[in-house]
Write an enzyme that holds these catalytic residues in place. Structure first.
Site, PDB file in Angstrom:
ATOM      1  N   ALA A  72      -2.056   6.427   1.321  1.00 20.80           N
ATOM      2  CA  ALA A  72      -2.834   5.932   2.458  1.00 20.80           C
ATOM      3  C   ALA A  72      -3.010   7.024   3.511  1.00 20.80           C
ATOM      4  O   ALA A  72      -4.116   7.230   4.019  1.00 20.80           O
ATOM      5  CB  ALA A  72      -2.151   4.708   3.067  1.00 20.80           C
TER       6      ALA A  72
ATOM      7  N   VAL B 117       0.858  -1.183   0.000  1.00 24.23           N
ATOM      8  CA  VAL B 117       0.000   0.000   0.000  1.00 24.23           C
ATOM      9  C   VAL B 117       0.890   1.227   0.000  1.00 24.23           C
ATOM     10  O   VAL B 117       1.783   1.351   0.840  1.00 24.23           O
ATOM     11  CB  VAL B 117      -0.908   0.007   1.258  1.00 24.23           C
ATOM     12  CG1 VAL B 117      -1.768   1.246   1.303  1.00 24.23           C
ATOM     13  CG2 VAL B 117      -1.757  -1.254   1.315  1.00 24.23           C
ATOM     14  N   CYS B 118       0.664   2.137  -0.927  1.00 26.03           N
ATOM     15  CA  CYS B 118       1.447   3.373  -0.974  1.00 26.03           C
ATOM     16  C   CYS B 118       1.204   4.162   0.314  1.00 26.03           C
ATOM     17  O   CYS B 118       0.073   4.555   0.615  1.00 26.03           O
ATOM     18  CB  CYS B 118       1.064   4.204  -2.184  1.00 26.03           C
ATOM     19  SG  CYS B 118       1.915   5.793  -2.236  1.00 26.03           S
ATOM     20  N   ALA B 119       2.258   4.380   1.077  1.00 28.26           N
ATOM     21  CA  ALA B 119       2.142   5.041   2.380  1.00 28.26           C
ATOM     22  C   ALA B 119       1.618   6.473   2.252  1.00 28.26           C
ATOM     23  O   ALA B 119       0.775   6.899   3.048  1.00 28.26           O
ATOM     24  CB  ALA B 119       3.489   5.025   3.092  1.00 28.26           C
TER      25      ALA B 119
END
Length: 126
Positions: free
Chosen positions: A82, A77-79
């Protein structure tokens, strides 16, 4: 063939995520290698633990988790995406005891996506 799947569509409201999930299951069934799934833009909402699925609908978040458990597919998940959408890990925001990042999803950066693209024969975006 080695595949990486990039999911940019929200968990609900579009067909992107559910189509990506079915595509991933088909890849595995056809004995292709699914290296990882990277959730980006609104796709990060697939990792939101507090989403509630009606009992008569397929729970897509659990579906991703089962894909990880059964086939060891990495769920990145792209931090940054997110955080912009309110998805956080445990203890990352003061006064918030528990985060809402669903189990088996990992926060990562675009470097991980770049590595996945480099080691794959194909990248498919939904």
């Amino acid at each position: 063939m080695n595949y990486t799947v990039l999911v940019t569509g929200s968990v609900y409201g579009t067909q992107n995520s559910s189509t990506a999930f079915l595509f991933c299951k088909s890849l595995i069934k056809m004995n292709h290698v699914l290296n990882s799934i990277f959730f980006y833009f609104d796709g990060v909402l697939n990792a939101n633990l507090i989403n509630q699925t009606p009992v008569d609908e397929f729970n897509l978040i659990q579906g991703w988790q089962q894909l990880h458990n059964k086939y060891n597919v990495k769920l990145y998940v792209c931090a940054s995406a997110a955080l912009r959408r309110g998805i956080v890990e445990n203890n990352t925001i003061p006064n918030l005891e528990h985060g809402n990042l669903a189990p088996f999803f990992q926060l990562s950066g675009l470097l991980e996506l770049g590595h996945a693209i480099h080691t794959s024969d194909r990248i498919i975006q939904f």
